[in-house]
Motif scaffolding. Structure first.
Motif, PDB file in Angstrom:
ATOM      1  N   ARG A 151       0.843  -1.200   0.000  1.00 25.42           N
ATOM      2  CA  ARG A 151       0.000   0.000   0.000  1.00 25.42           C
ATOM      3  C   ARG A 151       0.875   1.245   0.000  1.00 25.42           C
ATOM      4  N   HIS A 152       0.441   2.262  -0.747  1.00 30.93           N
ATOM      5  CA  HIS A 152       1.028   3.599  -0.673  1.00 30.93           C
ATOM      6  C   HIS A 152      -0.028   4.521  -0.072  1.00 30.93           C
ATOM      7  N   VAL A 153       0.302   5.136   1.067  1.00 34.69           N
ATOM      8  CA  VAL A 153      -0.638   6.020   1.758  1.00 34.69           C
ATOM      9  C   VAL A 153       0.038   7.373   1.973  1.00 34.69           C
ATOM     10  N   ILE A 189      -7.878  -2.785 -11.098  1.00 37.22           N
ATOM     11  CA  ILE A 189      -7.369  -3.377 -12.336  1.00 37.22           C
ATOM     12  C   ILE A 189      -6.768  -4.723 -11.943  1.00 37.22           C
ATOM     13  N   ILE A 190      -7.164  -5.772 -12.643  1.00 37.21           N
ATOM     14  CA  ILE A 190      -6.685  -7.116 -12.318  1.00 37.21           C
ATOM     15  C   ILE A 190      -6.020  -7.708 -13.550  1.00 37.21           C
ATOM     16  N   GLN A 214      -3.891  -7.466  -8.239  1.00 37.35           N
ATOM     17  CA  GLN A 214      -5.098  -6.648  -8.093  1.00 37.35           C
ATOM     18  C   GLN A 214      -4.661  -5.264  -7.614  1.00 37.35           C
ATOM     19  N   TYR A 215      -4.667  -4.312  -8.544  1.00 36.15           N
ATOM     20  CA  TYR A 215      -4.235  -2.940  -8.245  1.00 36.15           C
ATOM     21  C   TYR A 215      -5.469  -2.083  -8.005  1.00 36.15           C
ATOM     22  N   GLY A 216      -5.485  -1.352  -6.896  1.00 36.04           N
ATOM     23  CA  GLY A 216      -6.665  -0.568  -6.558  1.00 36.04           C
ATOM     24  C   GLY A 216      -6.345   0.869  -6.205  1.00 36.04           C
ATOM     25  N   ARG A 230      -1.683  -2.691  -4.086  1.00 32.63           N
ATOM     26  CA  ARG A 230      -1.876  -3.914  -4.863  1.00 32.63           C
ATOM     27  C   ARG A 230      -1.811  -5.127  -3.951  1.00 32.63           C
ATOM     28  N   LEU A 231      -2.613  -6.109  -4.323  1.00 34.47           N
ATOM     29  CA  LEU A 231      -2.540  -7.429  -3.714  1.00 34.47           C
ATOM     30  C   LEU A 231      -2.049  -8.387  -4.785  1.00 34.47           C
TER      31      LEU A 231
END
Length: 255
Positions: A151-153, A189-190, A214-216, A230-231
């Protein structure tokens, strides 16, 4: 045709991120179609005077993001556009699996201030040169690793949470405590993914293991991005299922 722009050795970005951005610019500025053969690894080494390791890291990143496609023994090509799917369910992975009687455990790997890539920075709507906190955690179910989370926060958002919360809690749960960052929409985006060396080592699997990325981008109620991430799922460990309903039908009652 416009050439590849040079790299800046004194830039704040690592060389592999700079090169990733240059190749994306090269494709866009020259309107290169899917299937176009891009410069080879040796050509890029000669052109930029950088190491093969940097080139490999760049190509791995671009392949994972669906920008290029590599065919062993032939070359690297502009990739076909990927299918994008919009998912409206605002529910953490932990919550979804808990509803199936499965408990997910987060194992913290590292958190560090980092420069996001151009694509990640734009998705977060941040100015150039802005760092985020990059958090990496493993996802375990029944003591078996099935995914790695990155994660980027933005720093001003992550500062609201304790170190223990960052290491262990679902981010959607943390964000739901604050009205201004509560997530109300996620754009996913998957695509198929190649594991980086870090990801493969962390999950203790070969780097050629089949995986899904899985990029969200996570938005609050006024459609401002508050987190990206992303996961990376091990494809033989989990199956993603989506249900899409057609809400276009409308029945007007007769009075």
């Amino acid at each position: 045709m416009k050439p590849l722009r040079p790299l800046a050795k004194d830039d704040y970005k690592p060389l592999y991120i700079q090169l990733s951005d240059r190749i994306v610019e090269y494709i866009k500025e020259n309107h290169l179609n899917p299937g176009y053969l891009l410069p080879s690894q040796n050509e890029l080494v000669d052109y930029y005077g950088i190491s093969e390791m940097t080139i490999r890291h760049t190509m791995l990143r671009l392949t994972t993001e669906g920008i290029v496609e590599r065919i062993r023994g032939i070359g690297t090509f502009v990739a076909q556009p990927k299918i994008r799917e919009q998912i409206e369910s605002i529910q953490s992975l932990e919550e979804r699996l808990a509803s199936l009687g499965k408990k997910v455990r987060n194992v913290f790997l590292k958190a560090e201030k980092a420069y996001p890539s151009d694509r990640e920075r734009k998705d977060l709507e941040l100015p150039q040169g802005t760092k985020t906190l990059r958090i990496r955690r493993l996802k375990l179910m029944d003591n078996s690793v099935f995914a790695i989370e990155t994660r980027h926060v933005p720093l001003e958002i992550i500062a609201r949470f304790s170190q223990e919360e960052i290491e262990t809690k679902p981010f959607l749960e943390l964000f739901s405590r604050h009205d201004d960052i509560r997530v109300s929409m996620i754009s996913y985006i998957i695509r198929a993914a190649l594991l980086t060396e870090f990801e493969a080592d962390a999950m203790n699997v070969p780097s050629d293991r089949v995986a899904l990325n899985q990029y969200g981008v996570f938005y609050n109620s006024i459609r401002k991005p508050v987190m990206i991430g992303r996961l990376i799922y091990l494809a033989d460990k989990i199956e993603l299922q989506y249900k899409v309903e057609d809400n276009s039908s409308h029945i007007t009652p007769i009075e």
